[in-house]
Design an enzyme around this catalytic site. Structure first.
Site, PDB file in Angstrom:
ATOM      1  N   ASP A 132       0.853  -1.194   0.000  1.00 42.05           N
ATOM      2  CA  ASP A 132       0.000   0.000   0.000  1.00 42.05           C
ATOM      3  C   ASP A 132       0.883   1.236   0.000  1.00 42.05           C
ATOM      4  O   ASP A 132       2.008   1.212   0.523  1.00 42.05           O
ATOM      5  CB  ASP A 132      -0.914   0.024   1.226  1.00 42.05           C
ATOM      6  CG  ASP A 132      -1.983  -1.061   1.172  1.00 42.05           C
ATOM      7  OD1 ASP A 132      -2.457  -1.359   0.061  1.00 42.05           O
ATOM      8  OD2 ASP A 132      -2.326  -1.593   2.240  1.00 42.05           O
ATOM      9  N   ASP A 166      -7.178  -1.255  -4.454  1.00 45.22           N
ATOM     10  CA  ASP A 166      -8.217  -0.906  -3.481  1.00 45.22           C
ATOM     11  C   ASP A 166      -9.147   0.163  -4.046  1.00 45.22           C
ATOM     12  O   ASP A 166     -10.373   0.100  -3.875  1.00 45.22           O
ATOM     13  CB  ASP A 166      -7.586  -0.372  -2.186  1.00 45.22           C
ATOM     14  CG  ASP A 166      -6.739  -1.402  -1.467  1.00 45.22           C
ATOM     15  OD1 ASP A 166      -7.004  -2.597  -1.625  1.00 45.22           O
ATOM     16  OD2 ASP A 166      -5.808  -0.996  -0.750  1.00 45.22           O
TER      17      ASP A 166
END
Length: 201
Positions: A132, A166
């Site tokens: 991420d 995401d």
């Protein structure tokens, strides 16, 4: 491949490539916890990894990690089947594109959790960590003391660190929820006119 299949699968492929390219760049050029600011303190690349679901949510332990990865793979199969079904039966183009976004996001994170542990030599297959990097701490402060449950505690919006995959999943799901009446609209049969019936004598 029929033309109706090309656009959604091309969009999905481009998202997967962009997602993986950025993850690989971040992993090879940043150290864990490093930040590269592009909106001052309100927007930055912040390198982190997580063992679980979107936006850093997790299932505990090695079995939880394995179960989550296998569930993702099964879910991708179901999403792929649904996408092909929607294309084949000529569902709304918006629905098809949003499902393609969800498929791309799911595949993007599956690649991390399935193969990154082996590629980067830190875990067996299916036990990799998801990379991420996007972090937008837009608003920070404290809940007032009278506020239920969280009174006196600090708050931060938006706290989770996320990636392109995401984002694709979130955008696809949100747009389907917003436009579901349009996407799943059914044609109501017109009531028969009283004068249309032939009366037999």
């Amino acid at each position: 491949m029929k033309a109706s299949y090309v656009k959604p699968f091309l969009v999905a492929l481009l998202i997967i490539v962009a997602d993986q390219a950025l993850k690989i760049w971040v992993r090879n050029n940043m150290y864990m916890g490093e930040e590269i600011k592009f909106l001052g303190d309100k927007g930055m690349l912040h390198y982190t990894e997580n063992n679980g679901m979107a936006f850093g949510m997790e299932l505990g332990g090695e079995l939880g990690k394995l179960a989550l990865t296998l569930f993702r793979i099964v879910a991708v199969g179901a999403i792929l089947y649904g996408l092909i079904h929607f294309i084949k039966h000529k569902y709304h183009r918006g629905l098809i594109m949003n499902v393609a976004l969800i498929l791309a996001g799911a595949i993007g994170n599956i690649i991390d959790s399935t193969f990154y542990g082996v590629i980067y030599n830190y875990a067996p297959i299916f036990h990799g960590r998801v990379v991420d990097m996007f972090y937008f701490p837009l608003i920070s402060g404290y809940f007032p003391s009278w506020f239920p449950i969280w009174g006196g505690q600090d708050f931060l919006f938006f706290r989770p660190v996320f990636n392109i995959a995401d984002s694709a999943i979130s955008v696809g799901v949100i747009l389907i929820l917003i436009f579901q009446k349009t996407y799943f609209k059914t044609e109501e049969p017109e009531p028969a006119s009283p004068n249309s019936e032939v009366v037999e004598e």
